[in-house]
Structure formats: C-alpha cells, structure tokens
Design an enzyme around this catalytic site. Structure first.
Site, PDB file in Angstrom:
ATOM      1  N   SER A 122      55.017  26.784  32.009  1.00  0.00           N
ATOM      2  CA  SER A 122      54.649  26.127  33.266  1.00  0.00           C
ATOM      3  C   SER A 122      54.666  24.613  33.079  1.00  0.00           C
ATOM      4  O   SER A 122      53.914  24.071  32.266  1.00  0.00           O
ATOM      5  CB  SER A 122      53.252  26.581  33.714  1.00  0.00           C
ATOM      6  OG  SER A 122      53.245  27.957  34.026  1.00  0.00           O
ATOM      7  N   CYS A 255      60.962  40.172  42.752  1.00  0.00           N
ATOM      8  CA  CYS A 255      60.333  41.178  43.610  1.00  0.00           C
ATOM      9  C   CYS A 255      60.052  40.657  45.020  1.00  0.00           C
ATOM     10  O   CYS A 255      60.045  41.429  45.983  1.00  0.00           O
ATOM     11  CB  CYS A 255      59.046  41.696  42.967  1.00  0.00           C
ATOM     12  SG  CYS A 255      57.711  40.482  42.845  1.00  0.00           S
ATOM     13  N   CYS A 261      57.267  45.507  48.633  1.00  0.00           N
ATOM     14  CA  CYS A 261      56.707  45.405  47.288  1.00  0.00           C
ATOM     15  C   CYS A 261      57.242  46.513  46.387  1.00  0.00           C
ATOM     16  O   CYS A 261      57.489  47.634  46.841  1.00  0.00           O
ATOM     17  CB  CYS A 261      55.180  45.458  47.335  1.00  0.00           C
ATOM     18  SG  CYS A 261      54.417  44.015  48.125  1.00  0.00           S
ATOM     19  N   ASP A 277      50.029  41.030  40.742  1.00  0.00           N
ATOM     20  CA  ASP A 277      49.306  39.906  40.165  1.00  0.00           C
ATOM     21  C   ASP A 277      48.578  39.089  41.235  1.00  0.00           C
ATOM     22  O   ASP A 277      47.541  38.490  40.983  1.00  0.00           O
ATOM     23  CB  ASP A 277      50.305  39.022  39.413  1.00  0.00           C
ATOM     24  CG  ASP A 277      49.637  37.904  38.636  1.00  0.00           C
ATOM     25  OD1 ASP A 277      48.499  38.101  38.175  1.00  0.00           O
ATOM     26  OD2 ASP A 277      50.260  36.848  38.463  1.00  0.00           O
ATOM     27  N   CYS A 317      61.578  39.140  63.116  1.00  0.00           N
ATOM     28  CA  CYS A 317      62.541  39.357  62.031  1.00  0.00           C
ATOM     29  C   CYS A 317      63.687  40.279  62.451  1.00  0.00           C
ATOM     30  O   CYS A 317      64.814  40.131  61.972  1.00  0.00           O
ATOM     31  CB  CYS A 317      61.836  39.945  60.815  1.00  0.00           C
ATOM     32  SG  CYS A 317      60.619  38.856  60.040  1.00  0.00           S
ATOM     33  N   CYS A 348      58.459  30.950  57.368  1.00  0.00           N
ATOM     34  CA  CYS A 348      59.595  31.404  58.178  1.00  0.00           C
ATOM     35  C   CYS A 348      60.443  30.237  58.667  1.00  0.00           C
ATOM     36  O   CYS A 348      61.672  30.225  58.519  1.00  0.00           O
ATOM     37  CB  CYS A 348      59.078  32.224  59.358  1.00  0.00           C
ATOM     38  SG  CYS A 348      60.354  32.693  60.552  1.00  0.00           S
TER      39      CYS A 348
END
Length: 375
Positions: A122, A255, A261, A277, A317, A348
C-alpha cells in the site's frame, strides 16, 4: 467444487499504522469486538486443511490486516508447511499478502521470493501525498519506511504490486503520482476508491472521494496510462486491464466487476468467517472455521442472502449502454435504502462520464485481438 479463495486476517485489526481513512479500523469500531489478536496456529491449520479438502483445481490464500506481518515470520513459515502437509490432492496453491510495507526487511523479502508470495504494498504516491493519510502511531509519515520495504522486495526479486487508495487528494494529483510510480519502476498498479465511514453521509470527510472527483481521477489516469500503452511501454492497471478483458469476452478477475458478489471466505483471527472483507461485521458472520464445515459455511452464506442481494439490478442500469462493462460495481459502494437511487452505485455518474470519455480509445487497444463493436 470450484477453486477456493480464502482471505485471512492473521493479526485481526491490529496495525502499526494509523491511516486516516482505514476502512478496517472503521469496521472494527462497528462490531462488538474490535480485535481478535493474533491467529493461533490451530486456527491457521483448520483454515488450510478445510480449504484444501474442499477446493478443486487450485486454492488461493490471501493475508490481510490490519497489518498481517505483525503475526510474525514464523506464522507464515508455518502456513507454508501446513499447506504442504494438507495438500493431498496436489492442488495449485497460491499465496498473496497485502501489507503497508513498513516492516519488510531482507528476511521477509527473501521468504516471500523463495515461497512465491504475491505481495501488494500500500502506497499512495509521492511522499507528500502518501504521508497525508498514511502515518504511524506517532503521527509521522511512513513513506520512507514503505520505500525501504519496496527496495528489499526488488533486491530479492519478490513479485509485488502497489495498491493506492484513491482519496480526494489523490484524484487531484494522480498524474504526478503515476509519474512517480513509473519513475520508480512500479508498473503493476491497483487503485481502489476510498470508503467513507459506515453509516456516515458520503462526501463529508476531507479525504472523501466524490463522484465528480472520481470521474476526474479515472480520466486523468486513463490519459497517462493510454499514452504509455500506445507507445508500447509496459504498465499494468488492474481496472483498465479488466475492462479490456470484458471487451474481449473474458470474465474479470476483480470481484467488484462481476456485477454479483463471488463466494469468498474472509476469516478473522478467531476463525469467524464472513462473506467479504468489506462486511466483517457481527451481523454478517456465516460461521467459524474451527467448528463448522465448509459445506455448512456455504449454506449459511446462501441463507444470509448476501450474494443474492448483490445481483439486484436497478432500473437505471437496465437501460444503460454501459451496463455490460460497469455492472453496477461493488455492493459496498451502492446506495442504501434511504436514497432515492437505492441500489445504484454511488459512482454511477463517474463511470458514465469516464466510459464516454475513454471507451473509444480502450476499444482501439483491444481491437487487434478482437472486433469490438458493442459500443
């Protein structure tokens, strides 16, 4: 059974840094027990044994925190030995680890290289930008310590990439940050939007990434990335590469780009299992690896409706031309029931602006391999 991906928290939420935007610190503050300490070897063995028994083809073990290196090098040496012990089906085993990089020295780097760990470090860019939010318990910036860790990984030729949290300040300085990465040979890059605190109105923190700023970030980053790729320079951007893959008809490996998911096992130091997570909160626990079978954990996942909820497609959508590449993004970034746009991704507008701006050039990059005319 399919391949299995397990995300392990060997040091729970413990960390030697106090990053100003840390999402896992925020999660820990919103559950009954903030930290479960260091994972025992017994729990580690339960995870490895059950995952390898359940998986087919391959099994990936990811280690995150907090700061996973706080568990100590012996913990990871034990993990490698336990994988060898329990891999009776001769599966392909992969190890990945996300770290703040400050604790990496020659010994750690040599171990990662020898055992083929993929390391994510990171780092938020050049020193002033990085140190703005990534500081230690004393409030001191950590840039120099991270760069020492990166230098160690380079010396031992350990495989690694860099991960950058996109804040408001990152969005305004991404071209300079990208230039810093390229000058330092950090060509494997990931960028993730910063999360606002749980339950708090979006966009109210100094670091908050608004849709307007995220659109600016994506366009500026794409411009410099595209220019380098057009000149034949190698640079890997996880998001852009996944978009290119989608255009070519491949499933994304990220993912958050599936639109639904995936089955994951995020495991806290006490063995508690969660579906993601981003959702390691009391109400989302789907079992404990020390007492429950993988089959029982998956049944609890189904009963929870977690994956089913992520499959919801908002009306906006359904008629959007960009839905095939956007897919409404990660569930954690979708607006809640208190919003008139419930279920719609917070970013969006940013995605629409970015796709309109960049899609033609992205298609140009992939066209030699496939005729893409969808857009």
């Amino acid at each position: 059974m399919p391949p299995v991906n397990v995300l392990i928290k060997p040091a729970s939420s413990s960390c030697n840094l106090r990053c100003g935007y840390c999402f896992y610190h925020d999660e820990a503050e919103n559950r009954s027990k903030k930290s479960y300490g260091i994972m025992s070897e017994e729990t580690l063995e339960s995870i490895i044994r059950k995952a390898l028994e359940y998986a087919s083809g391959s099994c990936t073990f990811g280690f995150q925190g907090g700061e996973p290196l706080l568990a100590g090098l012996d913990f990871f040496k034990a993990a490698v030995e336990l994988q060898k012990k329990h891999n009776t089906k001769k599966l392909a085993v992969h190890n990945a680890l996300q770290t703040n990089g400050t604790l990496i020295d020659d010994e750690w780097a040599a171990f990662f290289a020898e055992n083929k760990f993929l390391i994510g470090v990171s780092i938020d860019g050049f020193q002033d930008l990085h140190d703005l939010y990534r500081y230690d318990a004393k409030g001191d910036g950590t840039f120099k310590a991270v760069m020492r860790g990166i230098d160690a990984l380079k010396r031992y030729k350990a495989e690694f990439n860099v991960l950058t949290v996109v804040t408001a300040q990152t969005a305004k300085n991404i071209k300079k940050a990208y230039s810093f990465f390229m000058k330092n040979g950090l060509v494997y890059q990931q960028y993730i939007p910063c999360l606002d605190p749980i339950g708090q109105k979006k966009g109210t923190e100094r670091y908050s990434l608004t849709p307007e700023l995220y659109a600016r970030f994506l366009k500026d980053l794409f411009d410099v990335w595209y220019a380098d790729r057009a000149e034949g320079k190698f640079v890997y951007n996880r998001y852009f590469e996944n978009l290119a893959g989608i255009l070519l008809g491949y499933n994304p490996e990220s993912c958050d780009m599936y639109g639904i998911c995936q089955a994951q096992y995020a495991i806290e130091a006490d063995g508690s299992v969660y579906p993601c997570d981003f959702y390691m909160l009391d109400g989302f626990c789907i079992g404990n690896i020390n007492r429950d079978s993988m089959e029982a954990i998956n049944q609890n996942r189904i009963k929870s409706g977690f994956i089913q909820r992520s499959a919801y497609v908002p009306e906006q959508c359904k008629s959007c031309k960009w839905m095939p590449v956007c897919r409404n993004g990660c569930q954690r970034y979708r607006l809640g029931a208190d919003s008139p746009d419930a279920g719609l991704n917070y970013y969006c507008k940013a995605y629409k602006e970015f796709f309109t701006y960049a899609m033609e050039r992205l298609i140009e990059l992939v066209r030699p391999r496939s005729a893409v005319s969808r857009f």
